[in-house]
Scaffold this motif. Structure first.
Motif, PDB file in Angstrom:
ATOM      1  N   ILE A 250       0.811  -1.213   0.000  1.00 32.86           N
ATOM      2  CA  ILE A 250       0.000   0.000   0.000  1.00 32.86           C
ATOM      3  C   ILE A 250       0.845   1.263   0.000  1.00 32.86           C
ATOM      4  O   ILE A 250       0.497   2.262  -0.656  1.00 32.86           O
ATOM      5  N   SER A 251       1.968   1.279   0.701  1.00 29.89           N
ATOM      6  CA  SER A 251       2.782   2.499   0.758  1.00 29.89           C
ATOM      7  C   SER A 251       3.343   2.843  -0.614  1.00 29.89           C
ATOM      8  O   SER A 251       3.474   4.023  -0.967  1.00 29.89           O
ATOM      9  N   SER A 252       3.672   1.822  -1.416  1.00 29.24           N
ATOM     10  CA  SER A 252       4.183   2.091  -2.757  1.00 29.24           C
ATOM     11  C   SER A 252       3.121   2.718  -3.645  1.00 29.24           C
ATOM     12  O   SER A 252       3.419   3.557  -4.503  1.00 29.24           O
ATOM     13  N   VAL A 253       1.854   2.327  -3.421  1.00 24.55           N
ATOM     14  CA  VAL A 253       0.753   2.930  -4.186  1.00 24.55           C
ATOM     15  C   VAL A 253       0.632   4.409  -3.838  1.00 24.55           C
ATOM     16  O   VAL A 253       0.523   5.270  -4.714  1.00 24.55           O
ATOM     17  N   VAL A 254       0.651   4.714  -2.529  1.00 25.95           N
ATOM     18  CA  VAL A 254       0.528   6.110  -2.098  1.00 25.95           C
ATOM     19  C   VAL A 254       1.727   6.924  -2.586  1.00 25.95           C
ATOM     20  O   VAL A 254       1.585   8.053  -3.059  1.00 25.95           O
TER      21      VAL A 254
ATOM     22  N   THR B  80       1.600   8.039  -6.042  1.00 23.11           N
ATOM     23  CA  THR B  80       0.529   9.011  -6.286  1.00 23.11           C
ATOM     24  C   THR B  80       0.934  10.419  -5.874  1.00 23.11           C
ATOM     25  O   THR B  80       0.216  11.382  -6.163  1.00 23.11           O
ATOM     26  N   ILE B  81       2.068  10.582  -5.200  1.00 23.60           N
ATOM     27  CA  ILE B  81       2.475  11.895  -4.685  1.00 23.60           C
ATOM     28  C   ILE B  81       2.498  12.964  -5.777  1.00 23.60           C
ATOM     29  O   ILE B  81       1.951  14.067  -5.586  1.00 23.60           O
ATOM     30  N   PRO B  82       3.107  12.715  -6.943  1.00 21.33           N
ATOM     31  CA  PRO B  82       3.108  13.769  -7.976  1.00 21.33           C
ATOM     32  C   PRO B  82       1.705  14.183  -8.409  1.00 21.33           C
ATOM     33  O   PRO B  82       1.454  15.372  -8.650  1.00 21.33           O
ATOM     34  N   LEU B  83       0.786  13.220  -8.496  1.00 20.81           N
ATOM     35  CA  LEU B  83      -0.590  13.542  -8.899  1.00 20.81           C
ATOM     36  C   LEU B  83      -1.291  14.356  -7.826  1.00 20.81           C
ATOM     37  O   LEU B  83      -2.029  15.312  -8.131  1.00 20.81           O
TER      38      LEU B  83
ATOM     39  N   LYS C 198      -6.661   7.231  -7.899  1.00 24.34           N
ATOM     40  CA  LYS C 198      -7.694   8.201  -8.278  1.00 24.34           C
ATOM     41  C   LYS C 198      -8.482   8.661  -7.058  1.00 24.34           C
ATOM     42  O   LYS C 198      -8.852   9.837  -6.950  1.00 24.34           O
ATOM     43  N   ILE C 199      -8.744   7.739  -6.125  1.00 23.50           N
ATOM     44  CA  ILE C 199      -9.484   8.097  -4.918  1.00 23.50           C
ATOM     45  C   ILE C 199      -8.711   9.130  -4.104  1.00 23.50           C
ATOM     46  O   ILE C 199      -9.277  10.129  -3.631  1.00 23.50           O
TER      47      ILE C 199
ATOM     48  N   LEU D  99     -10.044  12.969  -3.334  1.00 20.20           N
ATOM     49  CA  LEU D  99     -10.239  13.458  -1.973  1.00 20.20           C
ATOM     50  C   LEU D  99      -9.435  14.725  -1.695  1.00 20.20           C
ATOM     51  O   LEU D  99      -9.858  15.572  -0.908  1.00 20.20           O
ATOM     52  N   THR D 100      -8.269  14.863  -2.325  1.00 16.10           N
ATOM     53  CA  THR D 100      -7.380  15.980  -1.991  1.00 16.10           C
ATOM     54  C   THR D 100      -7.460  17.156  -2.955  1.00 16.10           C
ATOM     55  O   THR D 100      -7.030  18.256  -2.609  1.00 16.10           O
TER      56      THR D 100
END
Length: 633
Positions: free
Chosen positions: A347-351, A354-357, A388-389, A393-394
């Protein structure tokens, strides 16, 4: 008269006036209309330049615009008519020679009493007010233009004060909502007094959310309509809203048209898909039909080659396997794709990916912070959908950031316990309107009236499909916490895993299973006969029921150890039947099989001890499923 003025010292006085007054000044005799004295400003702009002879006040009339001449003549050229007034004042347009633009001059005439003179004179002050008049005219024209647009607009427009009260609506707003200005005023008075008004009526006085959105609105007649609503605030010097400008458009018909077009596109797609399916299925059925007929003819003739018959059966089996594979692909295609694209991932690799997005979607006044758990946390989800979620949210699409504050979003991953992991998202710096609906947000009772929170409910659905939980908290008035709990992959028992060497199971396993009370509930005779035949090869002879009610009647005298039930049946679906029997026998081993898994969550059912399989089920898969349900795999 000039001599008397010089003798009285008044000439010296008039020479000083330009230093005290920036405009024009002239002195006139009301009896003769003669201009006795004028300063340079007046002479340069309006005055008489005769080297000889007298200048008369009436000569000004030639430069006055036609529309102002009657009034100028009445006020200034016939002063005896107004001689009882101490002051006469007026603004007039002048068309000066060699000038294209109109000039405005303000005239103010007053009585003057000069010592040692038996008659009264009049002094006139002249100001150039062209700029002031031009600005005033422009403002009036702009107001008239705005009011014209407001009243005749093809969309609804309204002005509301900061407490929600309406102080102007246009006819289109009334037409869309069914509420007149007086209706809305009466409702607002009731609201202020604390008198009861319905939730539908309160939709017109809710918290304001600047920006644009599509939502649902209830008309006065009770009809629900789709509207596009945009709200802008007019703010004062302190940045606080003085009033709100509401833009409203009825998009119900547009939505219906879009729905119809989408439905048409879906029907065209389904038609095209059905054509391709029919073509492929026909190709698969062709060898089944041909080689089954050839085999039958050879057997009936009494002269047949065993190898040839086996070859025919192989081709028949190949066609059936191809057809079965195609049916499974169709079933998977018909389900929500996100549910089928879930894979095991850290899960941490997914997050982190996503940091640049996330940073790209955040406003400039919002900072993002990330905190990852040191050890890897594996779960099963769709990585693209989860990214995408986080972005939804952000980015401010669901929870709106306040552009006047410094905002912060903090995302961190951590283990919740030995079975679950946690992705927490903390928000601070959100706008007040976007926080108001969170107090009543209910994921259970979700209807059209909560249309604005559809995005949150969609996210909740995705998380639940991954076996997780979605929570929203407000620990402080201006802080929001979102918790996404996901199952740790190590804690999951994955059903349907193919075990090697399953054909080498000891024979006493099937002998033990054959002693169990086994039920088959299937309303299709051919499918039921095929399953029973396959089980008979393992010396298992189940009880067969064609309806769920027949199985429940038998439950009064017998309690099954294992049940395999079709899902879609006329009286009662197989899932409801299995759950009823489980109340009597909690240890029941059960398999639910169906040709359409839409609406079924295999992981949730697996947690209940119910295995889900797709039709058509193969012999190997049927055997494997039975062994798995009894714990032999």
């Amino acid at each position: 008269m000039q001599t008397n003025l010089e003798a009285s010292g008044m000439i010296e006085f008039f020479k000083v006036l330009p230093n005290l007054f920036s405009g024009g000044v002239y002195l006139t005799d009301p009896k003769t209309g003669q201009i006795l004295f004028s300063n340079d400003f007046f002479k340069n702009n309006l005055g008489c330049h005769k080297s000889t002879g007298e200048c008369l006040e009436s000569e000004l009339l030639q430069w006055v615009a036609d529309e102002d001449k009657p009034n100028f003549r009445d006020q200034f050229l016939f002063p005896n008519k107004h001689f009882d007034r101490d002051t006469i004042q007026g603004d007039y347009r002048f068309l000066m020679p060699n000038e294209i633009l109109v000039r405005w001059f303000q005239f103010e005439k007053r009585k003057v009493n000069i010592p040692n003179m038996d008659s009264q004179l009049q002094i006139v002050f002249v100001r150039d007010v062209t700029n002031e008049k031009t600005n005033e005219i422009n403002i009036v024209e702009q107001i008239q233009f705005f009011l014209g647009l407001f009243e005749n607009a093809s969309v609804g427009m309204a002005l509301q004060d900061w407490e929600g009260g309406y102080f102007r609506v246009n006819p289109r707003f009334t037409e869309i909502t069914g509420y007149s200005f007086q209706n809305l005023t009466d409702l607002n008075i009731k609201r202020i007094k604390g008198e009861p008004i319905s939730e539908e009526e309160m939709e017109y006085f809710g918290f304001f959310k600047e920006g644009a959105e599509e939502s649902r609105l209830t008309r006065k007649d009770g009809r629900r309509i789709n509207v596009y609503r945009r709200i802008s605030a007019f703010r004062n010097s302190q940045g606080k809203p003085d009033f709100y400008y509401v833009f409203l458009d009825d998009v119900t018909e547009k939505k219906q048209l879009e729905s119809y077009q989408l439905h048409s596109q879906k029907m065209e797609t389904i038609g095209s898909l059905a054509t391709n399916i029919a073509h492929d299925l026909n190709n698969y059925l062709q060898p089944i039909h041909v080689f089954s007929q050839l085999g039958e003819e050879q057997i009936q003739s009494g002269k047949f080659d065993q190898n040839r018959i086996l070859e025919y059966l192989g081709k028949i089996r190949l066609g059936a396997d191809n057809a079965r594979s195609m049916i499974h692909r169709i079933i998977k295609y018909s389900k929500v794709k996100d549910e089928n694209s879930a894979t095991k991932i850290e899960i941490s690799s997914v997050v982190e990916s996503t940091i640049p997005l996330v940073n790209a979607g955040l406003p400039k006044n919002v900072e993002a912070q990330f905190d990852f758990h040191k050890s890897p946390l594996y779960t099963k989800l769709d990585a693209v959908r989860f990214s995408k979620i986080l972005c939804e949210l952000t980015s401010g699409g669901l929870l709106v950031w306040d552009d006047r504050k410094r905002g912060l979003v903090r995302i961190q991953t951590s283990p919740a316990d030995e079975f679950k992991l946690l992705v927490s998202i903390e928000f601070s710096g959100l706008s007040l309107p976007s926080l108001s609906g969170l107090n009543t947000l209910d994921f259970v009772n979700f209807g059209d009236e909560e249309f604005q929170w559809a995005g949150m409910h969609l996210i909740n659905r995705y998380v639940k499909n991954w076996g997780g939980e979605f929570y929203i908290e407000k620990p402080e008035p201006m802080t929001v916490l979102i918790h996404i709990f996901l199952p740790l992959e190590e804690a999951q028992i994955l059903s349907g895993t193919t075990k090697s060497g399953q054909g080498n199971n000891p024979k006493d396993v099937w002998s033990e299973i054959s002693k169990k009370e086994i039920w088959i509930v299937e309303d299709d005779e051919a499918a039921c006969e095929a399953i029973c035949f396959v089980l008979s090869q393992k010396q298992i002879f189940p009880k067969v029921f064609r309806t769920a009610s027949a199985a429940l009647d038998q439950l009064k005298t017998k309690i099954p150890d294992f049940i395999l039930s079709d899902y879609r049946m006329r009286e009662m679906n197989g899932l409801s039947l299995i759950r009823k029997i489980k109340k009597v026998n909690p240890e029941l081993s059960s398999v639910l099989y169906t040709g359409n898994m839409d609406g079924l969550d295999s992981e949730d059912l697996d947690a209940e001890g119910i295995l889900v399989r797709s039709k058509p089920i193969s012999i190997d898969e049927l055997y494997e499923t039975i062994l798995l349900s009894f714990g032999f795999l």
